[in-house]
Design an enzyme around this catalytic site. Structure first.
Site, PDB file in Angstrom:
ATOM      1  N   TYR A   1     -80.853  14.110  -7.182  1.00 29.93           N
ATOM      2  CA  TYR A   1     -79.438  14.175  -6.816  1.00 29.93           C
ATOM      3  C   TYR A   1     -78.572  13.657  -7.955  1.00 29.93           C
ATOM      4  O   TYR A   1     -77.531  14.256  -8.289  1.00 29.93           O
ATOM      5  CB  TYR A   1     -79.258  13.342  -5.550  1.00 29.93           C
ATOM      6  CG  TYR A   1     -77.870  13.101  -5.052  1.00 29.93           C
ATOM      7  CD1 TYR A   1     -76.965  14.127  -4.843  1.00 29.93           C
ATOM      8  CD2 TYR A   1     -77.466  11.793  -4.720  1.00 29.93           C
ATOM      9  CE1 TYR A   1     -75.697  13.878  -4.331  1.00 29.93           C
ATOM     10  CE2 TYR A   1     -76.218  11.537  -4.200  1.00 29.93           C
ATOM     11  CZ  TYR A   1     -75.326  12.580  -4.018  1.00 29.93           C
ATOM     12  OH  TYR A   1     -74.079  12.319  -3.496  1.00 29.93           O
TER      13      TYR A   1
ATOM     14  N   GLU B   1     -83.280  15.144  -4.400  1.00 25.33           N
ATOM     15  CA  GLU B   1     -83.418  13.906  -3.631  1.00 25.33           C
ATOM     16  C   GLU B   1     -83.315  12.714  -4.579  1.00 25.33           C
ATOM     17  O   GLU B   1     -84.035  12.648  -5.585  1.00 25.33           O
ATOM     18  CB  GLU B   1     -84.768  13.839  -2.912  1.00 25.33           C
ATOM     19  CG  GLU B   1     -84.914  14.751  -1.723  1.00 25.33           C
ATOM     20  CD  GLU B   1     -86.189  14.473  -0.942  1.00 25.33           C
ATOM     21  OE1 GLU B   1     -86.178  14.675   0.273  1.00 25.33           O
ATOM     22  OE2 GLU B   1     -87.208  14.058  -1.552  1.00 25.33           O
ATOM     23  N   CYS B   2     -82.431  11.776  -4.268  1.00 22.25           N
ATOM     24  CA  CYS B   2     -82.304  10.515  -4.992  1.00 22.25           C
ATOM     25  C   CYS B   2     -82.126  10.769  -6.487  1.00 22.25           C
ATOM     26  O   CYS B   2     -81.069  11.181  -6.926  1.00 22.25           O
ATOM     27  CB  CYS B   2     -83.502   9.611  -4.698  1.00 22.25           C
ATOM     28  SG  CYS B   2     -83.180   7.859  -5.045  1.00 22.25           S
ATOM     29  N   GLY B   3     -83.157  10.532  -7.310  1.00 21.02           N
ATOM     30  CA  GLY B   3     -83.016  10.773  -8.740  1.00 21.02           C
ATOM     31  C   GLY B   3     -82.638  12.200  -9.058  1.00 21.02           C
ATOM     32  O   GLY B   3     -81.858  12.469  -9.981  1.00 21.02           O
TER      33      GLY B   3
ATOM     34  N   THR C   1     -78.804  14.572  -2.038  1.00 21.14           N
ATOM     35  CA  THR C   1     -78.508  13.321  -1.364  1.00 21.14           C
ATOM     36  C   THR C   1     -79.479  12.257  -1.837  1.00 21.14           C
ATOM     37  O   THR C   1     -80.560  12.578  -2.359  1.00 21.14           O
ATOM     38  CB  THR C   1     -78.622  13.480   0.168  1.00 21.14           C
ATOM     39  OG1 THR C   1     -78.434  12.214   0.801  1.00 21.14           O
ATOM     40  CG2 THR C   1     -79.978  14.032   0.565  1.00 21.14           C
TER      41      THR C   1
END
Length: 434
Positions: A332, A328-330, A428
């Site tokens: 990703y 998730e985010c970082g 993502t």
């Protein structure tokens, strides 16, 4: 029926009024007095709850009025109230700030109304006097306003200033429960995603005690505790995100800290075991795990170290050959091919997803999101919809188009598809809340 701990929500007219510092100060002051106090946070926030936990010695939980359905919200609030004797919650932004929709706005006011908790206003008195009371009165008289328990005027400059603020409140009927002077102890360092994380804040315990000292000296703690309202009993609800495995390797350190506790608690209740590891310490996911989760955090501030941690990267690649990995985010960004830091230096990452990201070409991405997954994954089925948010400054600067999820914003406006999948690896920028 079980009588649960009462709660209230500390809110404000806008961001920057001092909510977090006052909230943590109240929590610490009550905890030092022997009260079993716990924190909650309205809205999508990873950083403030960590300060609540440090101040109280108890985990804080996010109560998000957009991403969590009312029964889920009520169940999480009730569970927090079962574990404490007082809940001191913290709002997000201004009291009524949220989506411009009639339902599920996500505002702190909507959470307070749903739970029946009153609101304690923290109002910045710098640059104003009697007008501070007018702001409080306006907040109290908005349509469908939650009950306002009282107000704390923050950043009061002098005794004369205090008397002027008090004169304004005398005409409103709103109780003044505190007058906090301008004090250098009431400060926390910040950076691009908000406050510096609690785990990285120097001399955190001493800072929290300083907050509590100021709050004790200038607020009516007895009246504030008495203003809290009883929490309604409600059962915990299942999460929409099932555990991705039975033994989950969870990246957890200063670069990977953004994971919502209520999701981990739900996975525990479903029988999963969470086994943390630290990429910054060059640790790989454990071989006896059957899934790996890389949360968000600050890989952009640690890109050079992560790129040089061979044991972590090699172990992650080996793990991904046979077992699911999600970022998730970082997380990703680290699963991608490369991450460009603020100075423009390109760092090779795990290379498990066809995406390249940049913190040098910065653009703020912020807001609630609804994700509909396009394929079945260990934690969600194809076609399942999840609720969450996006908050980062990084941009995608190369790679292939993503299609892991169909996306809309919080007001149902269609956004481009997002995220990638390669083999067992998915990722993502979207943070799941519920």
């Amino acid at each position: 029926m079980e009588v649960l701990a009462p709660g209230l929500i500390v809110s404000a007219a806008r961001s920057g009024a001092g909510k977090t510092v006052v909230t943590a100060g109240l929590q610490r002051a009550f905890a030092r007095a022997g009260v079993a106090v716990a924190g909650v946070k309205c809205g999508p926030d990873y950083i403030d709850p960590a300060f609540h936990a440090a101040a109280t010695g108890r985990a804080s939980v996010n109560l998000d009025g957009f991403a969590l359905a009312p029964p889920v919200l009520a169940g999480l609030a009730a569970e927090a109230a079962r574990r404490a004797s007082l809940i001191i919650g913290e709002g997000a932004m201004g009291l009524y700030d949220g989506l411009a929709t009639p339902t599920r706005s996500g505002s702190s006011a909507s959470v307070a109304r749903a739970l029946g908790w009153p609101v304690l206003l923290v109002l910045d008195a710098s640059g104003a006097a009697q007008s501070v009371a007018a702001v409080a009165l306006g907040l109290a008289r908005m349509p469908d306003a939650p009950r306002i328990a009282g107000a704390i005027a923050n950043r009061v400059a002098s005794d004369r200033h205090r008397r002027m603020v008090e004169a304004g409140f005398a005409a409103t009927g709103i109780p003044v429960l505190g007058m906090i002077p301008t004090d250098p102890r009431l400060a926390l360092p910040s950076r691009h995603l908000g406050l510096v994380q609690a785990s990285e804040t120097a001399e955190l315990a001493a800072r929290l005690d300083g907050f509590a000292d100021v709050v004790e000296a200038h607020c009516d703690l007895h009246a504030i505790r008495a203003a809290a309202a009883t929490t309604a009993d409600a059962p915990l609800q299942p999460t929409t995100i099932r555990p991705p495995g039975q033994r989950i390797a969870l990246a957890q350190d200063a670069a990977f800290a953004f994971m919502y506790p209520h999701l981990l608690d739900a996975w525990h209740r479903e029988g999963a075991e969470i086994l943390p590891f630290s990429p910054l310490a060059d640790e790989a996911p454990r071989e006896d795990c059957d899934a790996c989760w890389l949360p968000g955090g600050y890989p952009e501030l640690n890109a050079g170290k992560l790129a040089s941690n061979v044991r972590f990267l090699k172990g992650l690649r080996h793990f991904a050959e046979t077992r699911p990995v999600h970022g998730e985010c970082g997380g990703y960004m680290v699963l991608g091919r490369a991450l460009t830091d603020a100075a423009g230096t390109v760092h090779a990452m795990a290379g498990l997803l066809p995406v390249e990201t940049s913190f040098a070409a910065r653009k703020l991405h912020l807001g609630y999101r609804r994700a509909t997954w396009t394929d079945t994954m260990p934690f969600a089925d194809a076609g399942a919809r999840c609720w969450g948010h996006e908050y980062h400054h990084a941009t995608i600067c190369g790679g292939e188009p993503g299609s892991l999820a169909a996306m809309t914003d919080g007001e149902a406006n269609v956004l481009p598809p997002a995220g990638h999948r390669r083999g067992f690896v998915t990722g993502t920028f979207f943070h799941v809340i519920g």
